[in-house]
Motif scaffolding. Structure first.
Motif, PDB file in Angstrom:
ATOM      1  N   LEU A  26       8.728  -5.742  -0.727  1.00 23.60           N
ATOM      2  CA  LEU A  26       7.312  -5.401  -0.715  1.00 23.60           C
ATOM      3  C   LEU A  26       6.519  -6.634  -0.302  1.00 23.60           C
ATOM      4  O   LEU A  26       7.007  -7.761  -0.413  1.00 23.60           O
ATOM      5  CB  LEU A  26       6.831  -4.921  -2.084  1.00 23.60           C
ATOM      6  N   VAL A  27       5.314  -6.415   0.177  1.00 17.93           N
ATOM      7  CA  VAL A  27       4.442  -7.526   0.539  1.00 17.93           C
ATOM      8  C   VAL A  27       3.169  -7.447  -0.285  1.00 17.93           C
ATOM      9  O   VAL A  27       2.648  -6.365  -0.558  1.00 17.93           O
ATOM     10  CB  VAL A  27       4.096  -7.514   2.044  1.00 17.93           C
ATOM     11  N   ARG A  28       2.719  -8.617  -0.706  1.00 16.58           N
ATOM     12  CA  ARG A  28       1.428  -8.680  -1.402  1.00 16.58           C
ATOM     13  C   ARG A  28       0.413  -9.207  -0.397  1.00 16.58           C
ATOM     14  O   ARG A  28       0.594 -10.289   0.171  1.00 16.58           O
ATOM     15  CB  ARG A  28       1.497  -9.576  -2.634  1.00 16.58           C
ATOM     16  N   GLN A  29      -0.628  -8.419  -0.164  1.00 18.58           N
ATOM     17  CA  GLN A  29      -1.609  -8.816   0.832  1.00 18.58           C
ATOM     18  C   GLN A  29      -2.992  -8.288   0.487  1.00 18.58           C
ATOM     19  O   GLN A  29      -3.138  -7.313  -0.248  1.00 18.58           O
ATOM     20  CB  GLN A  29      -1.204  -8.319   2.219  1.00 18.58           C
ATOM     21  N   HIS A  50      -3.062  -6.218  -2.760  1.00 16.63           N
ATOM     22  CA  HIS A  50      -2.221  -5.077  -3.112  1.00 16.63           C
ATOM     23  C   HIS A  50      -0.752  -5.407  -2.891  1.00 16.63           C
ATOM     24  O   HIS A  50      -0.386  -6.096  -1.924  1.00 16.63           O
ATOM     25  CB  HIS A  50      -2.581  -3.870  -2.253  1.00 16.63           C
ATOM     26  N   LEU A  51       0.087  -4.905  -3.781  1.00 12.54           N
ATOM     27  CA  LEU A  51       1.534  -4.994  -3.619  1.00 12.54           C
ATOM     28  C   LEU A  51       1.997  -3.665  -3.041  1.00 12.54           C
ATOM     29  O   LEU A  51       1.797  -2.615  -3.657  1.00 12.54           O
ATOM     30  CB  LEU A  51       2.208  -5.272  -4.961  1.00 12.54           C
ATOM     31  N   GLU A  52       2.624  -3.703  -1.860  1.00 13.24           N
ATOM     32  CA  GLU A  52       2.934  -2.461  -1.160  1.00 13.24           C
ATOM     33  C   GLU A  52       4.115  -2.644  -0.212  1.00 13.24           C
ATOM     34  O   GLU A  52       4.499  -3.766   0.129  1.00 13.24           O
ATOM     35  CB  GLU A  52       1.705  -2.004  -0.365  1.00 13.24           C
ATOM     36  N   LEU A  53       4.669  -1.528   0.206  1.00 17.12           N
ATOM     37  CA  LEU A  53       5.743  -1.556   1.183  1.00 17.12           C
ATOM     38  C   LEU A  53       5.197  -1.943   2.551  1.00 17.12           C
ATOM     39  O   LEU A  53       4.036  -1.655   2.862  1.00 17.12           O
ATOM     40  CB  LEU A  53       6.406  -0.183   1.272  1.00 17.12           C
ATOM     41  N   VAL A  60       6.130 -12.248   0.115  1.00 16.13           N
ATOM     42  CA  VAL A  60       7.084 -11.142   0.044  1.00 16.13           C
ATOM     43  C   VAL A  60       7.703 -11.130  -1.347  1.00 16.13           C
ATOM     44  O   VAL A  60       8.034 -12.193  -1.890  1.00 16.13           O
ATOM     45  CB  VAL A  60       8.193 -11.297   1.109  1.00 16.13           C
ATOM     46  N   GLU A  61       7.839  -9.948  -1.934  1.00 19.37           N
ATOM     47  CA  GLU A  61       8.464  -9.816  -3.244  1.00 19.37           C
ATOM     48  C   GLU A  61       9.601  -8.812  -3.152  1.00 19.37           C
ATOM     49  O   GLU A  61       9.476  -7.776  -2.490  1.00 19.37           O
ATOM     50  CB  GLU A  61       7.437  -9.370  -4.292  1.00 19.37           C
ATOM     51  N   ALA A  66      -1.029   4.093  -2.189  1.00 17.71           N
ATOM     52  CA  ALA A  66      -0.548   5.472  -2.184  1.00 17.71           C
ATOM     53  C   ALA A  66       0.752   5.624  -1.413  1.00 17.71           C
ATOM     54  O   ALA A  66       1.625   6.415  -1.793  1.00 17.71           O
ATOM     55  CB  ALA A  66      -1.617   6.396  -1.600  1.00 17.71           C
ATOM     56  N   PHE A  67       0.913   4.872  -0.310  1.00 22.73           N
ATOM     57  CA  PHE A  67       2.140   4.998   0.477  1.00 22.73           C
ATOM     58  C   PHE A  67       3.360   4.567  -0.334  1.00 22.73           C
ATOM     59  O   PHE A  67       4.428   5.170  -0.239  1.00 22.73           O
ATOM     60  CB  PHE A  67       2.039   4.152   1.743  1.00 22.73           C
ATOM     61  N   THR A  68       3.216   3.518  -1.116  1.00 19.75           N
ATOM     62  CA  THR A  68       4.334   3.045  -1.924  1.00 19.75           C
ATOM     63  C   THR A  68       4.680   4.061  -2.999  1.00 19.75           C
ATOM     64  O   THR A  68       5.858   4.327  -3.270  1.00 19.75           O
ATOM     65  CB  THR A  68       3.998   1.678  -2.540  1.00 19.75           C
ATOM     66  N   VAL A  69       3.662   4.649  -3.610  1.00 23.37           N
ATOM     67  CA  VAL A  69       3.899   5.686  -4.616  1.00 23.37           C
ATOM     68  C   VAL A  69       4.596   6.885  -3.982  1.00 23.37           C
ATOM     69  O   VAL A  69       5.532   7.463  -4.555  1.00 23.37           O
ATOM     70  CB  VAL A  69       2.567   6.101  -5.278  1.00 23.37           C
ATOM     71  N   GLN A  70       4.157   7.274  -2.786  1.00 23.16           N
ATOM     72  CA  GLN A  70       4.801   8.390  -2.090  1.00 23.16           C
ATOM     73  C   GLN A  70       6.259   8.069  -1.766  1.00 23.16           C
ATOM     74  O   GLN A  70       7.136   8.932  -1.868  1.00 23.16           O
ATOM     75  CB  GLN A  70       4.042   8.696  -0.804  1.00 23.16           C
ATOM     76  N   ALA A  71       6.513   6.836  -1.362  1.00 18.85           N
ATOM     77  CA  ALA A  71       7.878   6.436  -1.013  1.00 18.85           C
ATOM     78  C   ALA A  71       8.817   6.576  -2.200  1.00 18.85           C
ATOM     79  O   ALA A  71       9.991   6.935  -2.032  1.00 18.85           O
ATOM     80  CB  ALA A  71       7.892   5.002  -0.497  1.00 18.85           C
TER      81      ALA A  71
END
Length: 217
Positions: A97-100, A109-112, A183-184, A203-208
């Motif tokens: 995941l990336v924090r950006q 946000h922490l997200e894919l 990157v995490e 939302a995309f990360t939650v959907q994933a």
């Protein structure tokens, strides 16, 4: 938008008004913009005039939508689940995941990893490219796991989700316009805990996570 007539195909329940005279009259009487209200290199912001209601009792009103240019020409927007699959990179199974910082919220946000579609680039290619540029992680292949519409009330943007086994690593090469902080690498349980704690709100990360459970990745 004559080059993309698909955008103005007939709707059954909410009719699109397309007659120029009616559009110009409504815009003048109501002091609103009808048509392409704004344009960026990535998208059009369109304000339609629509008609809704029962026969004999209809109303007309402006309704906005965002249309992505590359998608119109065959590009595929992607979200990438990059999972460590080679010994020596990190603990097997961890997900990148990336924090950006995101401009729309002004928050970190922490997200894919994800990216807009590119004309002439397949979803698989785009997924591998986005993972490599944003995280420095390398995959040889990408597997489609699902697709969603971003926000059906605002845009027709569709996003395809790909799972990528990570087999190598190189230097990150993000675009200058991106604001990636780091990157995490998290386990699936850590991602679930971060969602529950409110640290992941993308939302995309939650959907994933849903697609990963369905596909048992």
């Amino acid at each position: 938008m004559s080059e993309a007539p698909i955008l103005f195909e007939a709707r059954y329940y909410r009719k699109l008004i397309l007659e120029r005279e009616a559009l110009e009259r409504y815009a003048a009487e109501n002091d609103v913009i009808i048509g392409v209200a704004a344009e960026t290199p990535y998208c059009f912001f369109i304000v339609d005039l629509v008609e809704s209601g029962n026969p004999g009792d209809t109303i007309r009103f402006p309704y906005q939508r965002v249309v992505y240019k590359a998608q119109l020409r065959g590009g595929t927007n992607v979200v990438v689940v990059g999972k460590i699959s080679a010994v020596g990179l990190a603990e097997l199974g961890r997900i990148a995941l990336v924090r950006q910082e995101r401009h729309a919220t002004g928050l970190s946000h922490l997200e894919l990893p994800r990216g807009f579609g590119e004309v002439g680039v397949s979803g698989v290619e785009n997924a591998l490219n986005e993972l490599r540029s944003e995280t420095g992680l390398i995959g040889r292949e990408a597997f489609f796991i699902g697709s969603t519409f971003t926000d059906t009330g605002l845009t027709d943007a569709r996003v395809d989700f790909f799972q990528v086994p990570v087999v190598g690593q190189t230097e990150r090469d993000p675009e200058n316009s991106e604001a990636i902080q780091r990157v995490e690498l998290l386990t699936e349980m850590e991602i679930a805990a971060a969602i529950q704690a409110g640290d992941i709100r993308d939302a995309f990360t939650v959907q994933a996570v849903t697609f990963m459970k369905i596909c048992r990745l």
